[in-house]
Design a protein around this motif. Structure first.
Motif, PDB file in Angstrom:
ATOM      1  N   GLN A  90       1.156  -1.460  -0.407  1.00 55.35           N
ATOM      2  CA  GLN A  90      -0.379   0.018   0.097  1.00 55.35           C
ATOM      3  C   GLN A  90       1.008   1.411  -0.077  1.00 55.35           C
ATOM      4  OE1 GLN A  90      -3.063  -0.312  -0.175  1.00 55.35           O
ATOM      5  NE2 GLN A  90      -3.943  -1.606  -0.668  1.00 55.35           N
ATOM      6  N   HIS A  91       1.059   1.946  -0.838  1.00 55.48           N
ATOM      7  CA  HIS A  91       1.644   3.335  -1.569  1.00 55.48           C
ATOM      8  C   HIS A  91       2.740   3.284  -0.592  1.00 55.48           C
ATOM      9  CE1 HIS A  91      -2.351   4.695  -2.427  1.00 55.48           C
ATOM     10  NE2 HIS A  91      -2.812   4.200  -1.613  1.00 55.48           N
ATOM     11  N   ILE A  92       4.324   2.032  -0.926  1.00 57.80           N
ATOM     12  CA  ILE A  92       5.487   2.085  -0.799  1.00 57.80           C
ATOM     13  C   ILE A  92       5.502   3.187  -1.635  1.00 57.80           C
ATOM     14  CG2 ILE A  92       7.454   0.874  -0.301  1.00 57.80           C
ATOM     15  CD1 ILE A  92       5.311   0.137   1.305  1.00 57.80           C
ATOM     16  N   ASP A  93       6.419   3.774  -0.653  1.00 58.04           N
ATOM     17  CA  ASP A  93       7.518   4.793  -1.517  1.00 58.04           C
ATOM     18  C   ASP A  93       8.664   5.443  -0.258  1.00 58.04           C
ATOM     19  OD1 ASP A  93       8.342   6.853  -2.977  1.00 58.04           O
ATOM     20  OD2 ASP A  93       7.325   8.569  -3.303  1.00 58.04           O
ATOM     21  N   TYR A  94       9.746   4.335  -0.629  1.00 58.80           N
ATOM     22  CA  TYR A  94      10.964   4.640   0.654  1.00 58.80           C
ATOM     23  C   TYR A  94      12.115   6.461   0.311  1.00 58.80           C
ATOM     24  CZ  TYR A  94       9.606   0.399   2.836  1.00 58.80           C
ATOM     25  OH  TYR A  94       9.468  -0.753   3.031  1.00 58.80           O
ATOM     26  N   LEU A  95      12.099   6.487  -1.606  1.00 56.80           N
ATOM     27  CA  LEU A  95      12.691   7.445  -1.142  1.00 56.80           C
ATOM     28  C   LEU A  95      11.829   8.168  -2.338  1.00 56.80           C
ATOM     29  CD1 LEU A  95      15.973   5.054  -2.519  1.00 56.80           C
ATOM     30  CD2 LEU A  95      15.894   6.922  -0.286  1.00 56.80           C
ATOM     31  N   PRO A  96      12.471   9.378  -2.592  1.00 58.09           N
ATOM     32  CA  PRO A  96      12.097  10.514  -3.699  1.00 58.09           C
ATOM     33  C   PRO A  96      12.428   9.893  -5.100  1.00 58.09           C
ATOM     34  CG  PRO A  96      13.043  11.792  -1.836  1.00 58.09           C
ATOM     35  CD  PRO A  96      13.707   9.948  -1.769  1.00 58.09           C
ATOM     36  N   ALA A  97      10.814  10.441  -5.959  1.00 53.53           N
ATOM     37  CA  ALA A  97      11.034   9.777  -7.549  1.00 53.53           C
ATOM     38  C   ALA A  97      12.512   9.601  -7.676  1.00 53.53           C
ATOM     39  CB  ALA A  97      10.190  10.722  -7.719  1.00 53.53           C
ATOM     40  N   ALA A  98      13.013  11.579  -7.661  1.00 53.98           N
ATOM     41  CA  ALA A  98      14.571  12.152  -8.557  1.00 53.98           C
ATOM     42  C   ALA A  98      15.248  10.986  -8.101  1.00 53.98           C
ATOM     43  CB  ALA A  98      14.616  13.322  -7.956  1.00 53.98           C
ATOM     44  N   ASN A  99      15.041   9.886  -6.474  1.00 49.88           N
ATOM     45  CA  ASN A  99      16.662   8.787  -6.219  1.00 49.88           C
ATOM     46  C   ASN A  99      16.329   7.709  -6.599  1.00 49.88           C
ATOM     47  OD1 ASN A  99      17.795  12.090  -5.112  1.00 49.88           O
ATOM     48  ND2 ASN A  99      16.998  11.943  -3.457  1.00 49.88           N
ATOM     49  N   LYS A 100      15.163   7.087  -6.836  1.00 49.44           N
ATOM     50  CA  LYS A 100      14.635   5.836  -7.027  1.00 49.44           C
ATOM     51  C   LYS A 100      15.255   5.370  -8.437  1.00 49.44           C
ATOM     52  CE  LYS A 100      10.922   5.110  -4.371  1.00 49.44           C
ATOM     53  NZ  LYS A 100      10.199   3.968  -4.991  1.00 49.44           N
ATOM     54  N   LYS A 101      16.118   4.466  -8.270  1.00 49.20           N
ATOM     55  CA  LYS A 101      16.713   3.259  -9.677  1.00 49.20           C
ATOM     56  C   LYS A 101      15.921   2.086  -9.132  1.00 49.20           C
ATOM     57  CE  LYS A 101      20.649   3.034  -8.710  1.00 49.20           C
ATOM     58  NZ  LYS A 101      22.615   2.982  -8.797  1.00 49.20           N
ATOM     59  N   GLU A 102      16.590   1.503 -10.440  1.00 45.74           N
ATOM     60  CA  GLU A 102      16.689   0.050 -10.307  1.00 45.74           C
ATOM     61  C   GLU A 102      17.357  -0.236 -10.194  1.00 45.74           C
ATOM     62  OE1 GLU A 102      15.488  -3.562 -13.730  1.00 45.74           O
ATOM     63  OE2 GLU A 102      13.632  -1.941 -13.185  1.00 45.74           O
ATOM     64  N   ILE A 103      17.378  -1.710  -9.135  1.00 52.25           N
ATOM     65  CA  ILE A 103      18.725  -2.022  -8.750  1.00 52.25           C
ATOM     66  C   ILE A 103      19.153  -3.690  -9.738  1.00 52.25           C
ATOM     67  CG2 ILE A 103      20.519  -3.409  -6.658  1.00 52.25           C
ATOM     68  CD1 ILE A 103      19.504  -0.284  -6.733  1.00 52.25           C
ATOM     69  N   SER A 104      20.782  -2.866 -10.555  1.00 52.65           N
ATOM     70  CA  SER A 104      21.625  -3.930 -11.271  1.00 52.65           C
ATOM     71  C   SER A 104      22.104  -4.166 -11.711  1.00 52.65           C
ATOM     72  CB  SER A 104      20.528  -3.037 -12.875  1.00 52.65           C
ATOM     73  OG  SER A 104      21.407  -1.774 -12.821  1.00 52.65           O
ATOM     74  N   PRO A 105      22.802  -5.008 -12.451  1.00 52.02           N
ATOM     75  CA  PRO A 105      21.950  -6.278 -12.740  1.00 52.02           C
ATOM     76  C   PRO A 105      21.208  -6.903 -11.237  1.00 52.02           C
ATOM     77  CG  PRO A 105      24.224  -7.893 -12.751  1.00 52.02           C
ATOM     78  CD  PRO A 105      24.191  -6.019 -12.083  1.00 52.02           C
ATOM     79  N   LEU A 106      20.125  -7.643 -11.843  1.00 54.76           N
ATOM     80  CA  LEU A 106      19.007  -8.248 -11.230  1.00 54.76           C
ATOM     81  C   LEU A 106      19.483 -10.197 -11.917  1.00 54.76           C
ATOM     82  CD1 LEU A 106      16.590  -9.188  -9.476  1.00 54.76           C
ATOM     83  CD2 LEU A 106      15.093  -8.653 -10.773  1.00 54.76           C
ATOM     84  N   TYR A 107      20.406 -10.395 -11.074  1.00 58.24           N
ATOM     85  CA  TYR A 107      20.430 -12.353 -11.170  1.00 58.24           C
ATOM     86  C   TYR A 107      19.291 -12.989 -10.241  1.00 58.24           C
ATOM     87  CZ  TYR A 107      25.518 -10.910 -11.280  1.00 58.24           C
ATOM     88  OH  TYR A 107      26.401 -10.014 -12.070  1.00 58.24           O
ATOM     89  N   ALA A 108      19.393 -14.416 -11.270  1.00 59.35           N
ATOM     90  CA  ALA A 108      18.023 -15.323 -10.239  1.00 59.35           C
ATOM     91  C   ALA A 108      18.838 -16.491 -10.531  1.00 59.35           C
ATOM     92  CB  ALA A 108      16.906 -14.698 -11.267  1.00 59.35           C
ATOM     93  N   GLY A 109      18.436 -17.877  -9.988  1.00 63.08           N
ATOM     94  CA  GLY A 109      18.340 -18.888 -10.419  1.00 63.08           C
ATOM     95  C   GLY A 109      16.977 -19.826 -10.529  1.00 63.08           C
ATOM     96  N   GLY A 110      17.393 -20.929 -10.536  1.00 59.47           N
ATOM     97  CA  GLY A 110      16.583 -21.410 -10.988  1.00 59.47           C
ATOM     98  C   GLY A 110      15.901 -22.765 -11.838  1.00 59.47           C
ATOM     99  N   GLU A 111      16.109 -23.867 -12.208  1.00 59.17           N
ATOM    100  CA  GLU A 111      16.413 -25.011 -12.869  1.00 59.17           C
ATOM    101  C   GLU A 111      14.891 -25.294 -12.992  1.00 59.17           C
ATOM    102  OE1 GLU A 111      19.181 -27.739 -10.761  1.00 59.17           O
ATOM    103  OE2 GLU A 111      19.995 -26.814 -11.363  1.00 59.17           O
ATOM    104  N   SER A 112      14.135 -25.609 -13.048  1.00 59.77           N
ATOM    105  CA  SER A 112      12.731 -26.088 -13.586  1.00 59.77           C
ATOM    106  C   SER A 112      12.565 -25.220 -14.615  1.00 59.77           C
ATOM    107  CB  SER A 112      11.447 -25.530 -12.531  1.00 59.77           C
ATOM    108  OG  SER A 112      11.437 -24.429 -12.418  1.00 59.77           O
ATOM    109  N   ASP A 113      11.632 -25.889 -15.212  1.00 59.19           N
ATOM    110  CA  ASP A 113      11.265 -24.960 -17.396  1.00 59.19           C
ATOM    111  C   ASP A 113      10.393 -23.663 -16.568  1.00 59.19           C
ATOM    112  OD1 ASP A 113      11.028 -25.514 -20.120  1.00 59.19           O
ATOM    113  OD2 ASP A 113       9.192 -24.933 -19.615  1.00 59.19           O
ATOM    114  N   TYR A 114      10.176 -23.698 -15.547  1.00 58.87           N
ATOM    115  CA  TYR A 114       9.073 -22.805 -15.571  1.00 58.87           C
ATOM    116  C   TYR A 114       9.985 -21.421 -14.618  1.00 58.87           C
ATOM    117  CZ  TYR A 114       4.357 -20.499 -13.945  1.00 58.87           C
ATOM    118  OH  TYR A 114       4.016 -19.008 -13.365  1.00 58.87           O
ATOM    119  N   LEU A 115      10.868 -22.102 -13.679  1.00 62.05           N
ATOM    120  CA  LEU A 115      11.545 -20.581 -13.393  1.00 62.05           C
ATOM    121  C   LEU A 115      12.928 -20.095 -14.732  1.00 62.05           C
ATOM    122  CD1 LEU A 115      11.780 -22.149 -10.009  1.00 62.05           C
ATOM    123  CD2 LEU A 115      10.798 -19.869 -10.737  1.00 62.05           C
TER     124      LEU A 115
END
Length: 339
Positions: free
Chosen positions: A163-188
């Motif tokens: 519900q209405h999460i906003d931890y940082l001002p919009a000007a300071n927001k950024k996507e943390i990258s790269p986003l790593y992920a691991g999983g072995e099933s076909d779906y994942l």
């Protein structure tokens, strides 16, 4: 090839024997300093839930450890593992933004969807449990990126409500990258190909790894995405002056008689019996032997498409220094000589 080292956050590093590890933030910082000086590119912080064996109650605070490494280093990249079925995506997104600021953008999350409970459910044919796990993972990715996006964020899903999460001002927001992920099933694997930036694998043979890399590249292209920025793989290193000394250590930590295997190929095929001795099938890549043997295998994995090794060592400092001094320069030399 880039090199990351696993930093234990509990005292249960090896699962069958004592691993001579010290557990304190001071030791964590000393290890990070040494790694940064000696050619390591990153540190990988596995989540505390990975350890189910001895001394599992002895652990460092996960996010405090990540902050300590960020404050103690200047170049080392920090990768922290979180699990969709245990961790809360809003908290993970918030902590990631904080540590990214402390480290001057040297932080990444690794969303790891390997979980023993769910693996056991799949093996037992519990389809309902498996589908629930998959849907929760999809929502986890969605909430992470939503919190990182500019402006207030609200989400109403099956597993997460925001519900209405906003931890940082919009000007300071950024996507943390790269986003790593691991999983072995076909779906994942399909979900990761569509939503993440880099793929991390448990330890595997060269053939297993090459097949996984090729599969993920095909999925990525079919999804209309740019190629993955990284393919990472876990591996446990046992480097000694002689092959005999190296496999004596392998026997000690696995409880398996190496002499029972006639050829290296047979050992690799049967390595599954030692998979549980360390985390994430770290022994299966067989980075065990002399510096020359290990360097040759690293180049084989590089040829198979691996660009980041997530390396496990014990005792931590001594074996990391040995690897940095004896193996990393040899890999570079052998690569140059082969061109």
């Amino acid at each position: 090839m880039k090199y990351a080292y696993w930093q234990p956050v509990t005292n249960s590093w090896l699962r069958h024997v004592e691993d001579e590890a010290s557990l304190s933030l001071l030791c964590v910082k000393e290890t990070a300093h040494m790694a940064e000086r000696n050619g390591f590119d990153a540190v990988f912080l596995p989540d505390t839930y990975l350890y189910q064996g001895k001394n599992a109650d002895q652990k460092l605070d996960f996010w405090e450890t990540a902050s300590a490494v960020a404050e103690a280093t200047n170049k080392l990249h920090i990768m922290a593992a979180v699990r969709p079925s245990i961790d809360q995506p809003v908290e993970a997104a918030k902590q990631a933004m904080t540590i990214d600021q402390i480290s001057n953008s040297r932080f990444s999350l690794a969303v790891v969807s390997f979980l023993r409970e769910e693996e056991q459910k799949r093996e037992a044919g519990d389809i309902a449990g498996t589908e629930e796990f998959y849907l929760q993972t999809e929502e986890f990715f969605e909430v992470l990126r939503g919190v990182w996006a500019a402006g207030s964020y609200t989400y109403d899903g099956l597993y997460y409500q925001v519900q209405h999460i906003d931890y940082l001002p919009a000007a300071n927001k950024k996507e943390i990258s790269p986003l790593y992920a691991g999983g072995e099933s076909d779906y994942l694997r399909q979900t990761i190909a569509e939503t993440c930036d880099a793929y991390v694998m448990k330890g595997g043979t060269v053939q297993e790894t090459a097949s996984m890399v090729a599969d993920m590249q095909i999925r990525r292209e079919a999804a209309g995405k740019q190629p993955f920025t990284e393919f990472g793989m876990t591996a446990y290193v046992i480097c000694r002056e002689t092959e005999e000394e190296a496999y004596q250590e392998w026997e000690r930590i696995t409880g398996v008689d190496y002499e029972a295997y006639v050829t290296e190929e047979e050992l690799a095929q049967k390595s599954i019996i030692s998979d549980d001795a360390v985390a994430a099938r770290g022994l299966r890549p067989n980075l065990v032997g002399t510096p020359m043997q290990i360097a040759q295998r690293i180049l084989a994995y590089e040829h198979a498409g691996v660009s980041l090794l997530l390396l496990q060592f014990s005792p931590q400092l001594r074996e990391m220094e040995r690897f940095a001094n004896d193996v990393i320069p040899l890999v570079e030399e052998m690569r140059e000589n082969s061109i």
